[in-house]
Design a protein around this motif. Sequence first.
Motif, short mmCIF file in Angstrom:
data_model
loop_
_atom_site.label_atom_id
_atom_site.label_comp_id
_atom_site.label_asym_id
_atom_site.label_seq_id
_atom_site.Cartn_x
_atom_site.Cartn_y
_atom_site.Cartn_z
N ARG A 139 0.82 -1.22 0.00
CA ARG A 139 0.00 0.00 0.00
C ARG A 139 0.85 1.26 0.00
N ILE A 163 -1.15 -0.92 -4.29
CA ILE A 163 -2.50 -0.42 -4.03
C ILE A 163 -2.38 1.01 -3.53
N SER A 165 -3.69 4.60 -1.97
CA SER A 165 -4.74 5.15 -1.14
C SER A 165 -4.51 6.65 -1.10
N ALA A 183 -4.37 1.19 6.43
CA ALA A 183 -3.93 0.55 5.19
C ALA A 183 -2.61 -0.20 5.39
N PRO A 260 -6.27 -5.98 -6.33
CA PRO A 260 -6.69 -4.67 -5.83
C PRO A 260 -6.01 -3.52 -6.56
N ILE A 263 -7.51 1.66 -2.46
CA ILE A 263 -8.37 1.81 -1.29
C ILE A 263 -8.65 3.30 -1.20
N LEU A 277 -12.52 -0.80 -1.05
CA LEU A 277 -11.55 -1.48 -1.91
C LEU A 277 -12.10 -1.71 -3.32
N HIS A 278 -11.33 -1.26 -4.31
CA HIS A 278 -11.67 -1.51 -5.72
C HIS A 278 -10.58 -2.33 -6.39
N THR A 279 -11.02 -3.14 -7.38
CA THR A 279 -10.07 -3.99 -8.09
C THR A 279 -10.04 -3.57 -9.57
N TRP A 480 -11.65 -2.64 3.37
CA TRP A 480 -10.29 -3.14 3.59
C TRP A 480 -10.15 -3.71 5.00
#
Length: 649
Positions: A139, A163, A165, A183, A260, A263, A277-279, A480
């Motif tokens: 993250r 990922i 954020s 995160a 992922p 976030i 959370l998105h993928t 998350w």
Amino acid sequence: MAESGQETLANLLTETRAFPPNADIATQANVTKAAYQEASEDRVGFWETQAKRLHWETEWEQALDWSNPPFAKWFVGGKLNVAYNCLDRHVEAGNGDRVALHWEGEPGDSRDVTYSQLLTEVKQAANTLTDLGIEAGDRVVIYMPMIPEAAVAMLACARIGAIHSVVFGGFSVDALAGRIDDAGAKLVITADGGYRRGKPSGLKDTVDAAVERCSSIEKVLVVRRTEQEVAWGDKDLWWHETVAQASAHHEAEAFDAEHPLFILYTSGTTGRPKGILHTGGGYLTQTSYTFHSVFDHKADDVYWCTADIGWVTGHSYIVYGPMSNGATQVMYEGTPDTPHKGRFWEIVQKHKVSLLYTAPTAIRTFMKWGDDIPAEYDLSSLRILGSVGEPINPEAWMWYREHIGGNRAPIVDTWWQTETGGIMISPLPGVTATKPGSAQTPFPGIAVDVVDESGKSVGNGEGGLLVVREPWPSMLRTIWGDDERYIETYWSRFGHMYFPGDGAKRDEQGDIWLLGRVDDVMLVSGHNISTTEVESALVSHPSVAEAAVVGASDPITGQGIVAFVIVRGGVESSEEHLAQLRTHVATTLGAIAKPRQIMVVPELPKTRSGKIMRRLLRDVAEKRELGDVTTLQDSAVMNLIKDGLDNKS
Ligand code: 6R9
């Protein structure tokens, strides 16, 4: 919200104006009526067709796996690289010289960045992140001003499967530290500062204070923007000494569709922020296709979304949606009134912006500032106008259409959320006859409905709760680290349907009107009344620019309606004027909606993304201590309101 058994939302406001699609747009629209038919025949197949607009390294085996609801998997087995789809493929197709960003700094500096330049910088940043030990799944927190490097940082993360954020570059040390901890981020990307309201404001100092508390952070990567003094520690690295020196060679690796992507924390009204959370695959499919169709995007358009990158609108409709379509867009660093109140229109004129996406809060502010300001600029390039973030009052919609859109450009009022990832309800500019104040139609392939407390669809002319009946590609996958909270927050109310927390009604033609958060709904003498409708009635009075309405406890009616209004420039309020406003609401909506009290205020409390915080106004109306004010855009506003009221009483 009302307990079950109580009647659903009263349907008070009637609006009969409608504007058929403009013929120029209708005849050449990217998407026609056929999309609705196609999607209703085979919803999942429709989304597969849209997914094919992207480049996949490996095709999926299964379009949707919904065997373990509410945990959806889209395009199972498919592999793609999100950044490749946003950059490399446009350069490979020969469009590298196309401008990706016409960037405008607040102090007046500006810079054009082409797709090839953006790609080079993203490759360099990707190499730098890898050198710093960032791997797929790690993250990275991004805390940046609105500068091109913010988009570069996001795309570099996407490119290596890290990922991101993004945290609003105005949130406090506490908010930033809380998100870094939740995160478990290893790296923060930030800048020395950014320009806001005519002066540099520091970011690095906030990061320093947060990082001191967060043991997970190993490095801090700092873009130089304002050249202000910053403290320097052994975790700190300058962007221009690392990224700018890194190799510009980088092969994008394909990741699983369900890997992922980011976030994004929503502040929420209670409790800890939720890490949405998105993928990659489903999210990019829906943001890309909705951008193409809702904005009818063509290669020669110049698009401008005025949101900040720290809000979901900045993710989906500055970075991923537009860039996956190879769009040319404006990115603006600062505020709309710096150095003057015509700044937005000056930018539209300079870059011949054709597609504009902004929020009701901005539109109402422009209304308050006066029609003469936009009138000084040439806005004839504008082709389509978008609105997002809150219900748009019919009068604000009409003002936007007339004074910005020259009564020519259709308005697309787009309803969606951080959680939905992409647009869910919106008119289509070449198809829909638009109505002032209504988001109108579920997007093709999106199973939105309005239901009563028991989950049954309401009829035309009735109000209730908005739900989504079927999974959609860009839906959040979970909160998350907290699957239980995901189920509890969004799926426990009806079990098999997603509940976004908004009230809505269907009008006599079946079009959908959003009525605000159900937590804000007022219960007056046994009737559920929407804050939105009463606010819209107030804004329809020529003396009112903005209004916020809350239900305050009342010994007789349960709740009484208390309104806070901002008057338009030049209006002097008086007892008589307030009495007139109360009568105006009663004649527009009915006696039940007549406010118990109306107070004139200089400002309204808003979140950083411009949403009115009615919770704080309820505290004022009920004479309580104020609740949590940390997400307020401007903390002085509540004092202004309270002082003004104290002086009057
Ligand atoms: C994109 C975004 C989501 C909440 C949502 C609703 C409100 C957003 C709206 C709208 C009426 C619209 N909302 N767009 N209400 N009409 N066109 O704003 O995401 O910050 O997560 O907020 O915003 O209440 O539930 P997010």
